[in-house]
Design an enzyme around this catalytic site. Structure first.
Site, mmCIF file in Angstrom:
data_model
loop_
_atom_site.group_PDB
_atom_site.id
_atom_site.type_symbol
_atom_site.label_atom_id
_atom_site.label_comp_id
_atom_site.label_asym_id
_atom_site.label_seq_id
_atom_site.Cartn_x
_atom_site.Cartn_y
_atom_site.Cartn_z
ATOM 1 N N PHE A 228 0.848 -1.196 0.000
ATOM 2 C CA PHE A 228 0.000 0.000 0.000
ATOM 3 C C PHE A 228 0.875 1.235 0.000
ATOM 4 O O PHE A 228 1.886 1.296 0.703
ATOM 5 C CB PHE A 228 -0.903 0.003 1.242
ATOM 6 C CG PHE A 228 -1.633 1.302 1.470
ATOM 7 C CD1 PHE A 228 -2.757 1.622 0.718
ATOM 8 C CD2 PHE A 228 -1.181 2.201 2.423
ATOM 9 C CE1 PHE A 228 -3.417 2.829 0.929
ATOM 10 C CE2 PHE A 228 -1.837 3.405 2.638
ATOM 11 C CZ PHE A 228 -2.961 3.715 1.884
ATOM 12 N N ARG A 277 -7.816 11.138 18.653
ATOM 13 C CA ARG A 277 -6.901 10.328 17.847
ATOM 14 C C ARG A 277 -7.641 9.096 17.346
ATOM 15 O O ARG A 277 -8.047 8.229 18.113
ATOM 16 C CB ARG A 277 -5.681 9.922 18.678
ATOM 17 C CG ARG A 277 -4.711 11.078 18.934
ATOM 18 C CD ARG A 277 -4.201 11.702 17.645
ATOM 19 N NE ARG A 277 -3.032 12.542 17.835
ATOM 20 C CZ ARG A 277 -2.437 13.217 16.879
ATOM 21 N NH1 ARG A 277 -2.918 13.158 15.630
ATOM 22 N NH2 ARG A 277 -1.377 13.965 17.120
ATOM 23 N N ALA A 289 2.783 18.630 18.170
ATOM 24 C CA ALA A 289 3.584 17.734 17.327
ATOM 25 C C ALA A 289 3.003 17.679 15.926
ATOM 26 O O ALA A 289 1.877 18.132 15.682
ATOM 27 C CB ALA A 289 3.632 16.334 17.946
ATOM 28 N N PRO A 327 9.492 0.405 16.856
ATOM 29 C CA PRO A 327 10.579 -0.190 16.081
ATOM 30 C C PRO A 327 10.285 -1.587 15.554
ATOM 31 O O PRO A 327 11.019 -2.085 14.705
ATOM 32 C CB PRO A 327 11.742 -0.223 17.083
ATOM 33 C CG PRO A 327 11.094 -0.247 18.418
ATOM 34 C CD PRO A 327 9.854 0.578 18.285
ATOM 35 N N GLY A 328 9.224 -2.217 16.027
ATOM 36 C CA GLY A 328 8.919 -3.564 15.566
ATOM 37 C C GLY A 328 8.439 -3.633 14.126
ATOM 38 O O GLY A 328 8.613 -4.663 13.468
ATOM 39 N N GLU A 332 9.210 5.120 11.571
ATOM 40 C CA GLU A 332 9.035 6.491 12.053
ATOM 41 C C GLU A 332 10.059 6.849 13.122
ATOM 42 O O GLU A 332 10.314 6.086 14.054
ATOM 43 C CB GLU A 332 7.631 6.678 12.630
ATOM 44 C CG GLU A 332 7.376 8.099 13.124
ATOM 45 C CD GLU A 332 6.006 8.283 13.742
ATOM 46 O OE1 GLU A 332 5.589 9.440 13.883
ATOM 47 O OE2 GLU A 332 5.356 7.269 14.086
ATOM 48 N N GLU A 351 -6.765 22.593 8.092
ATOM 49 C CA GLU A 351 -8.149 22.269 7.805
ATOM 50 C C GLU A 351 -8.474 20.872 8.356
ATOM 51 O O GLU A 351 -7.729 19.920 8.153
ATOM 52 C CB GLU A 351 -8.388 22.284 6.285
ATOM 53 C CG GLU A 351 -9.834 22.044 5.900
ATOM 54 C CD GLU A 351 -10.041 22.104 4.397
ATOM 55 O OE1 GLU A 351 -11.150 21.783 3.951
ATOM 56 O OE2 GLU A 351 -9.082 22.465 3.670
#
Length: 396
Positions: A228, A277, A289, A327-328, A332, A351
């Site tokens: 993907f 989230r 962030a 980390p698995g 990122e 937006e």
């Protein structure tokens, strides 16, 4: 497999000596009337193999003329070229880690040993090496396999517990002749195809890979199948070769990374945002962030996110390190910054972005980290770092 001894090439592996080598080769060639390429990089074949052989093979010089060319080369190299060099980024950290890990470390170089030792002293890294094997000025055509064998004997190590690290097929060929495993480094002057053709067991993209190989942890990607590709992430399944020669599958997510900012006011309050989230279906507290665009400067991104989300600019922005949140399976990296000497500006939300801004006393924020009320990893780590800095006096 865990190795016990690491034998490094020098030019193009530990140290980028290319500028001095190529400029000195150009100087020698021009002095004897040879045609020289306009692009200096086209002389990169002088890096690694013995000069006497290169002048003969590439320019058809007979042994006597090749010797004169070498002498002319060395005139400039002694005066200027030697110090037109620099260590590759991360190299000293690698050597320190290997030394601390108990590995024996050697150099096997086709460069005159005097030059190698002068540069090791210049960069203050000789202390990491147990053995240094170069060549003499009078016998600089010694095969790389013989130099590697000399290094191995001086290390008093066995071939099956030794790893050769180099940046050209000469290093890989020399290791193979001695039945030693090898790693080709992609930051030097060789190519991936060259290493594969020569039979390198490993390909290293960055210096840290060498430590992973030495420890027996390294996973080399053999095949990548895309699954993907989205706006923020890319998902793929990789086939990796483990150090014991077996293969495994890894489902991985690529991400450009992110940035988080712990902004602290003059009253020792931490600026927080509260927002929904989607992955957790929760409204949570976080430090301001955001995600990085490709190749974006993390510090500038942090300044941007602080102003957009909180309506705040900071006179003082300082690094708090970086973290690997998952980390698995995900690549990122989140870059953390602290911010102080704050000034109010205007909030500029993206937006579709909805959040509230809060000011929470540092000690209260710390307690919420400890009791589990704050659950976001970057927020917990950032607050704890700022609190420690505040307590030890490094943040006034």
């Amino acid at each position: 497999m865990r190795y016990k001894s690491i034998i490094f090439d020098f030019d193009g592996t530990l140290c980028n000596t290319g500028e001095g080598v190529m400029k000195s080769a150009k100087y020698a060639l021009e002095a004897f009337g040879y045609a020289v390429p306009e692009n200096l990089d086209e002389l990169s074949y002088f890096i690694g193999p013995p000069l006497l052989i290169t002048f003969q093979e590439k320019y058809g010089a007979d042994p006597a003329r090749a010797s004169e060319l070498v002498n002319k080369y060395r005139k400039r190299y002694n005066d200027k070229g030697l110090y037109e060099s620099k260590l590759y980024d991360g190299m000293e950290d690698l050597l320190k880690a290997l030394k601390n890990g108990g590995f024996k470390i050697a150099i096997a170089s086709s460069k005159p040993q005097k030059y190698v030792e002068m540069l090791l002293d210049y960069f203050n890294i000789k202390k990491y090496f147990d053995v240094i094997c170069g060549v003499s000025f009078k016998a600089d055509c010694e095969p790389k396999s013989d130099i590697i064998m000399r290094a191995m004997k001086e290390l008093e190590t066995e071939y099956n517990e030794t790893l050769v690290v180099g940046d050209t097929h000469f290093d890989i060929d020399g290791a193979r002749i001695n039945r030693i495993d090898s790693a080709g480094v992609l930051w030097g002057f060789g190519t991936k195809f060259e290493f594969i053709e020569a039979g390198a067991k490993f390909l290293a993209e960055k210096p840290e890979d060498i430590e992973s190989i030495a420890l027996g942890f390294f996973e080399q990607t053999e095949e990548t199948n895309g699954i993907f590709s989205g706006r923020i992430i890319t998902v793929h399944e990789d086939t990796v070769m483990l150090v014991d020669g077996t293969t495994a599958k890894r489902e991985l997510v690529d991400h450009n990374g992110g940035v988080g900012v712990v902004a602290i006011t003059e009253k020792d309050e931490i600026l927080m945002v509260r927002q929904f989230r989607a992955p957790y279906k929760e409204t949570i507290y976080e430090i301001p962030a955001g995600k990085l665009e490709k190749n974006e400067d993390p510090r500038k991104a942090g300044e941007r996110e602080l102003e957009e989300e909180c309506g705040i600019t900071a006179e003082n922005i300082f690094e708090l390190g970086r973290i690997y949140p998952t980390p698995g399976y995900c690549s990122e990296i989140i870059h953390l910054y602290g911010a102080s000497n704050l000034t109010e500006s205007a909030q500029m939300l993206d937006e579709g972005e909805f959040l509230d801004v809060y000011r929470i006393p540092l000690e209260e924020a710390f307690e919420k980290c400890m009791n589990g009320e704050f659950t976001d990893a970057k927020t917990i780590i950032g607050i704890m770092k700022i609190r420690e800095m505040k307590q030890n006096g490094s943040l006034s």
